[in-house]
Motif scaffolding. Structure first.
Motif, mmCIF file in Angstrom:
data_model
loop_
_atom_site.group_PDB
_atom_site.id
_atom_site.type_symbol
_atom_site.label_atom_id
_atom_site.label_comp_id
_atom_site.label_asym_id
_atom_site.label_seq_id
_atom_site.Cartn_x
_atom_site.Cartn_y
_atom_site.Cartn_z
ATOM 1 N N VAL A 1 -5.196 -1.801 6.075
ATOM 2 C CA VAL A 1 -5.042 -2.977 5.216
ATOM 3 C C VAL A 1 -4.549 -4.166 6.037
ATOM 4 O O VAL A 1 -5.083 -5.283 5.940
ATOM 5 C CB VAL A 1 -4.065 -2.676 4.060
ATOM 6 C CG1 VAL A 1 -3.669 -3.961 3.337
ATOM 7 C CG2 VAL A 1 -4.687 -1.696 3.076
ATOM 8 N N THR B 1 -5.270 0.319 -2.932
ATOM 9 C CA THR B 1 -5.509 1.322 -1.891
ATOM 10 C C THR B 1 -4.501 2.454 -2.000
ATOM 11 O O THR B 1 -4.850 3.638 -1.926
ATOM 12 C CB THR B 1 -5.445 0.678 -0.495
ATOM 13 O OG1 THR B 1 -6.505 -0.277 -0.362
ATOM 14 C CG2 THR B 1 -5.573 1.718 0.605
ATOM 15 N N CYS C 1 -6.179 -5.505 -3.473
ATOM 16 C CA CYS C 1 -6.750 -4.506 -2.559
ATOM 17 C C CYS C 1 -5.655 -3.647 -1.938
ATOM 18 O O CYS C 1 -5.772 -2.418 -1.884
ATOM 19 C CB CYS C 1 -7.552 -5.212 -1.472
ATOM 20 S SG CYS C 1 -8.357 -4.104 -0.301
ATOM 21 N N ASN D 1 -15.468 -5.081 -1.741
ATOM 22 C CA ASN D 1 -15.481 -5.933 -2.934
ATOM 23 C C ASN D 1 -14.427 -7.031 -2.856
ATOM 24 O O ASN D 1 -14.703 -8.194 -3.153
ATOM 25 C CB ASN D 1 -15.255 -5.087 -4.191
ATOM 26 C CG ASN D 1 -16.462 -4.242 -4.551
ATOM 27 O OD1 ASN D 1 -17.582 -4.564 -4.172
ATOM 28 N ND2 ASN D 1 -16.244 -3.165 -5.287
ATOM 29 N N GLN D 2 -13.218 -6.656 -2.458
ATOM 30 C CA GLN D 2 -12.140 -7.643 -2.415
ATOM 31 C C GLN D 2 -12.322 -8.607 -1.238
ATOM 32 O O GLN D 2 -11.955 -9.778 -1.327
ATOM 33 C CB GLN D 2 -10.780 -6.942 -2.321
ATOM 34 C CG GLN D 2 -10.471 -6.000 -3.486
ATOM 35 C CD GLN D 2 -10.605 -6.673 -4.841
ATOM 36 O OE1 GLN D 2 -11.621 -6.554 -5.512
ATOM 37 N NE2 GLN D 2 -9.572 -7.387 -5.238
ATOM 38 N N LEU E 1 -13.695 -0.657 -2.301
ATOM 39 C CA LEU E 1 -12.657 -1.603 -2.714
ATOM 40 C C LEU E 1 -12.469 -2.687 -1.661
ATOM 41 O O LEU E 1 -12.419 -3.882 -1.977
ATOM 42 C CB LEU E 1 -11.343 -0.853 -2.946
ATOM 43 C CG LEU E 1 -10.097 -1.716 -3.223
ATOM 44 C CD1 LEU E 1 -10.203 -2.367 -4.592
ATOM 45 C CD2 LEU E 1 -8.832 -0.860 -3.121
ATOM 46 N N PHE E 2 -12.335 -2.272 -0.391
ATOM 47 C CA PHE E 2 -12.184 -3.227 0.707
ATOM 48 C C PHE E 2 -13.323 -4.249 0.679
ATOM 49 O O PHE E 2 -13.094 -5.461 0.766
ATOM 50 C CB PHE E 2 -12.189 -2.503 2.054
ATOM 51 C CG PHE E 2 -10.827 -2.098 2.558
ATOM 52 C CD1 PHE E 2 -9.885 -1.563 1.712
ATOM 53 C CD2 PHE E 2 -10.503 -2.244 3.895
ATOM 54 C CE1 PHE E 2 -8.634 -1.174 2.170
ATOM 55 C CE2 PHE E 2 -9.254 -1.865 4.384
ATOM 56 C CZ PHE E 2 -8.321 -1.324 3.517
ATOM 57 N N THR F 1 0.840 -1.202 0.000
ATOM 58 C CA THR F 1 0.000 0.000 0.000
ATOM 59 C C THR F 1 0.874 1.251 0.000
ATOM 60 O O THR F 1 0.664 2.178 -0.792
ATOM 61 C CB THR F 1 -0.919 0.004 1.232
ATOM 62 O OG1 THR F 1 -1.768 -1.149 1.191
ATOM 63 C CG2 THR F 1 -1.781 1.252 1.275
#
Length: 305
Positions: free
Chosen positions: A68, A174, A170, A133-134, A130-131, A47
């Motif tokens: 993350v 990010t 992810c 979905n992944q 995003l978090f 990240t």
């Protein structure tokens, strides 16, 4: 990068002190973050690296990197409870109900830390989406892994893309979104290739690790084992018999040397190496075609090895 570990550890500590108020839960969280921070923290580093590589300069990136890693820690705890392996991990040495609460706490904290950061609201919303979905992709992948019904290489790759690779995508994305405000599909493409290569490498390692977690003894369908089962000869039929449930672990545990010889004789090591490297080379091909600062590109290549 030299401040990365200290900043992430500090964020972890701040959050568990703030939100884990029950003494037992706080102690469990402390043990978990101590274990986590003794490792590489690859996802958080990815990240940070992508944030810097795409021009980001704000120190708030450390909070996002911690978020993350909190998500990854939560999933690691759940994964170990479901697979009943890694008995040396602190969360495997506590009652399951406490370990599950710990995982749920870290999963919630990952979102809380994101929302509490100084990033623009639109960036926070994009990363939260995003978090989610992944994470949902990883849950599907973990379910396929638990069902253990993979029959072909493509079955295996579908599972890995949704599980391990989705989480690396992810982490990398990010950083990109924080730096630029939008996703970059080239990063998603090469991050997936890194994730697949890393999983194949881990699965081959676990094939020969008879001192601890061993995928053969657990009858776990991984890419190296699927290839091995397809290639064994008559002298190695005991391997297929055990995998089909016809033998018990005590019938084969003493046959480690024979198993290793079968792995070498069938070309399983060579096959695994070729498959792993093919995904790694696809990653290199994508990243080398991007117009990136060589310093950050080289750091990402080094981290991916």
């Amino acid at each position: 990068m030299e401040y990365f570990m200290g900043n992430v550890m500090s964020e972890f500590q701040t959050q568990i002190d703030r939100y884990f108020r029950v003494k037992l839960l706080h102690e469990a969280a402390q043990a978990a973050i101590n274990m986590k921070c003794s490792e590489s923290l690859l996802f958080g580093k990815m990240t940070l690296l992508h944030y810097r590589m795409f021009g980001g300069e704000d120190s708030g990136i450390y909070k996002a990197a911690a978020a993350v890693e909190m998500m990854i820690l939560a999933l690691d705890i759940i994964d170990d409870i479901q697979d009943e392996d890694h008995a040396d991990m602190p969360w495997c040495q506590m009652p399951k109900e406490i370990a599950l609460n710990l995982a749920l706490g870290f999963l919630s904290l990952s979102q809380e830390v994101l929302m509490d950061s100084d990033m623009p609201d639109e960036h926070a919303r994009s990363i939260a989406a995003l978090f989610n979905n992944q994470l949902l992709a990883a849950i599907n992948g973990q379910t396929l892994d638990l069902l253990n019904e993979m029959e072909t290489e493509e079955d295996y790759l579908i599972m890995v893309r949704q599980k391990s690779a989705a989480l690396l995508v992810c982490a990398c994305m990010t950083g990109v979104i924080l730096a630029t405000g939008s996703a970059d599909q080239r990063v998603a493409e090469y991050a997936e290739e890194i994730g697949i290569a890393a999983q194949i490498k881990n699965d081959y390692r676990d094939l020969l690790n008879w001192e601890g977690k061993n995928d053969f003894i657990r009858r776990k369908r991984t890419l190296p084992l699927l290839f091995l089962l397809a290639e064994i000869g008559e002298n190695d039929r005991w391997i297929a018999e055990y995998f089909a449930g016809g033998l018990e672990p005590e019938d084969v545990l003493h046959r480690f040397a024979e198993f290793g010889e079968a792995v070498e004789r069938t070309g399983t090591q060579l096959y695994t190496s070729v498959r792993m490297r093919s995904h790694y080379y696809r990653f290199l091909d994508v990243i080398n075609r991007m117009e990136l600062d060589s310093k950050w590109r080289d750091l990402i290549i080094e981290a991916a090895m």
